[in-house]
Write a protein that holds these residues in place. Structure first.
Motif, short mmCIF file in Angstrom:
data_model
loop_
_atom_site.label_atom_id
_atom_site.label_comp_id
_atom_site.label_asym_id
_atom_site.label_seq_id
_atom_site.Cartn_x
_atom_site.Cartn_y
_atom_site.Cartn_z
N GLU A 14 29.31 -0.13 -16.43
CA GLU A 14 29.58 0.06 -18.12
C GLU A 14 28.33 0.27 -18.98
OE1 GLU A 14 30.77 -4.00 -19.91
OE2 GLU A 14 32.45 -2.88 -20.88
N ALA A 15 27.40 -0.80 -18.31
CA ALA A 15 26.01 -0.52 -18.93
C ALA A 15 25.53 0.68 -19.01
CB ALA A 15 25.07 -1.45 -18.16
N ARG A 17 27.12 3.60 -18.88
CA ARG A 17 27.90 4.45 -19.51
C ARG A 17 27.43 4.09 -21.34
NH1 ARG A 17 31.81 3.27 -22.63
NH2 ARG A 17 32.30 1.17 -21.50
N GLN A 18 27.29 2.76 -21.53
CA GLN A 18 26.91 2.72 -22.83
C GLN A 18 25.46 2.88 -23.22
OE1 GLN A 18 27.75 -1.66 -22.74
NE2 GLN A 18 29.82 -1.38 -23.49
N ARG A 20 24.02 5.56 -22.74
CA ARG A 20 24.01 6.87 -23.18
C ARG A 20 23.76 7.11 -24.65
NH1 ARG A 20 29.67 8.69 -19.91
NH2 ARG A 20 28.81 8.66 -17.82
N GLU A 21 24.38 6.01 -25.23
CA GLU A 21 23.92 6.01 -26.82
C GLU A 21 22.38 5.79 -27.12
OE1 GLU A 21 26.02 6.56 -29.07
OE2 GLU A 21 27.83 6.39 -28.34
N THR A 87 27.65 -3.39 -33.76
CA THR A 87 28.31 -2.30 -32.66
C THR A 87 27.39 -1.79 -31.84
OG1 THR A 87 28.49 -0.32 -34.00
CG2 THR A 87 30.23 -1.99 -34.71
N LEU A 88 28.04 -0.96 -30.83
CA LEU A 88 27.14 -0.40 -29.68
C LEU A 88 26.30 0.76 -30.64
CD1 LEU A 88 26.04 0.33 -26.80
CD2 LEU A 88 28.13 1.57 -26.58
N LYS A 89 26.99 1.63 -31.26
CA LYS A 89 26.51 2.89 -31.77
C LYS A 89 25.34 2.47 -32.82
CE LYS A 89 29.77 6.54 -31.25
NZ LYS A 89 30.73 7.34 -31.93
N ALA A 92 22.36 0.90 -31.04
CA ALA A 92 21.68 2.05 -30.18
C ALA A 92 20.69 2.72 -31.24
CB ALA A 92 22.67 2.89 -29.52
N GLN A 108 21.09 -6.59 -24.19
CA GLN A 108 22.22 -6.44 -23.18
C GLN A 108 21.81 -5.46 -22.01
OE1 GLN A 108 22.30 -6.46 -26.68
NE2 GLN A 108 24.24 -7.30 -27.18
N GLU A 110 22.74 -2.54 -21.39
CA GLU A 110 22.84 -1.09 -21.90
C GLU A 110 21.47 -0.74 -22.54
OE1 GLU A 110 24.95 -2.98 -25.35
OE2 GLU A 110 24.75 -3.37 -23.28
#
Length: 398
Positions: A14-15, A17-18, A20-21, A87-89, A92, A108, A110
């Protein structure tokens, strides 16, 4: 493969994948005037060490873009700080384009840092009772180890408060980089009499208390600290008898006393069966900045919170009430201090707590604190935020 190994693999997938942002956002340039703040992974608002660093930067009027990542967008921030939904986006983009990161916890898995960026960590509980990181021994889970290692590899500077902390961070934070022993920026307010007087007025006005009301700040920690344990909370668990305690405080110190309940976010006032009229207890758990509450208080009561060490900087009476020491250590790991050897009066029962208040000796207490601060190399300059802001100015110029 064990369930723990499967869980770790899942988290790492998961990390990646995340992450990538973060790599995607590298197409945007780093902004030389941008600083991103986070507290406890975005779960808290304008508080702790990052707050006081931000306020000092605002005071200097440097034309900076000060960004605060926060989960709850209803949290209030002063003018000059741009709050952003965590949020993730958003995380990032804001982190990838910032010159400096300031955090009081861990990043985190990611999160990725770019060349030319600086990460300053101002950990939220250096002088702690509870073991952290490798100090927990076998209770330190593998995933927690991986998160800590990932975060420490990103850090450029850790702000510390004492010689003891400098020696401890290698095991607690898994960090062996540069340490800056400035003191904790959040404690500057405790060492400034003018700011303390202001906090006393503001807190009493906010909660409609008399100007001469005596305040006892109660700061319990949260039980159930290990991953996978049952984190249920029983009503009235581990709280002292406040009715009896307030009477004893009045008899010993004079004045009319009120308890400020500063509970863990996973607790609420309804979990405490205090046995005292509600007007004598004020729930301040949703007040973001505990250090304004500490500055406004006349005494502090806790079990295993590092707030005890911070409150002691003012030489206010600090009492420890911990009725579950053995059970707590079985769950969390061995405590970092011999509780009964510290300057703070220690109690495991209501009788012991009230006895400790009745026998409190201010001169002996102050002497013990002086010896303790000398022993651990405590920094009490009251200028930690200014020193950190000076560092940031230098970094921005470079």
């Amino acid at each position: 493969m064990t369930s723990e190994e499967r869980y770790i693999r899942k988290r790492l997938r998961e990390a990646r994948r995340q992450a990538r942002e973060f790599y995607y956002c590298r197409k945007y340039p780093i902004q030389g005037n941008k600083i991103v703040f986070t507290t406890i992974e975005g779960t808290t608002g304008f508080s702790c060490n990052p707050k006081y660093i931000a306020l000092e930067l605002l005071r200097r009027n440097l034309g900076l873009d000060l960004v605060w990542l926060v989960d709850d967008m209803t949290k209030e921030f002063p003018r000059g700080i741009r709050k952003v939904k965590n949020t993730l986006k958003n995380r990032a983009y804001e982190l990838s384009t910032a010159k400096i990161w300031i955090d009081n916890s861990r990043k985190q898995l990611e999160v990725r840092k770019r060349p030319g960026q600086t990460y300053i960590n101002t950990w939220h509980g250096h002088l702690a009772f509870k073991p952290v990181g490798l100090e927990r021994g076998e209770l330190f889970s593998k995933i927690a180890y991986l998160v800590s290692k990932h975060d420490s590899a990103l850090i450029d500077y850790v702000i510390t408060d004492s010689r003891r902390t400098d020696e401890r961070v290698a095991r607690s934070m898994l960090y062996d980089g540069e340490k800056l022993t400035y003191g904790m920026p959040r404690c500057d307010i405790l060492l400034d009499n003018h700011r303390r007087d202001e906090a006393k007025r503001n807190i009493r006005n906010l909660y409609d208390l008399d100007a001469d009301e005596k305040l006892l700040l109660y700061v319990p920690t949260f039980r159930g600290g290990s991953q996978g344990t049952n984190r249920s909370i029983e009503k009235g668990q581990h709280a002292p008898n406040f009715s009896r305690l307030l009477q004893t405080m009045t008899e010993k110190f004079g004045g009319r006393w009120t308890v400020l309940l500063r509970l863990h976010p996973q607790l609420t006032a309804r979990h405490i069966s205090a046995g005292v009229h509600q007007s004598r207890i004020v729930d301040v758990s949703k007040y973001d900045d505990m250090y304004e509450l500490l500055a406004a208080s006349d005494a502090c009561l806790t079990d295993y919170s590092s707030a005890a060490f911070d409150a002691a900087l003012t030489y206010m009476p600090v009492f420890i009430y911990a009725d579950d020491v053995k059970e707590y250590e079985e769950e969390r790991g061995s405590l970092q201090w011999d509780m009964r050897a510290l300057p703070f009066p220690f109690a495991e029962t209501d009788d012991e707590l009230n006895g400790a208040v009745q026998s409190f000796n201010e001169k002996q207490y102050d002497k013990k604190l002086d010896e303790f601060f000398e022993q651990i190399g405590m920094v009490r300059g009251g200028d930690a935020a200014k020193k950190t802001a000076d560092l940031i100015e230098d970094l921005l110029k470079k």
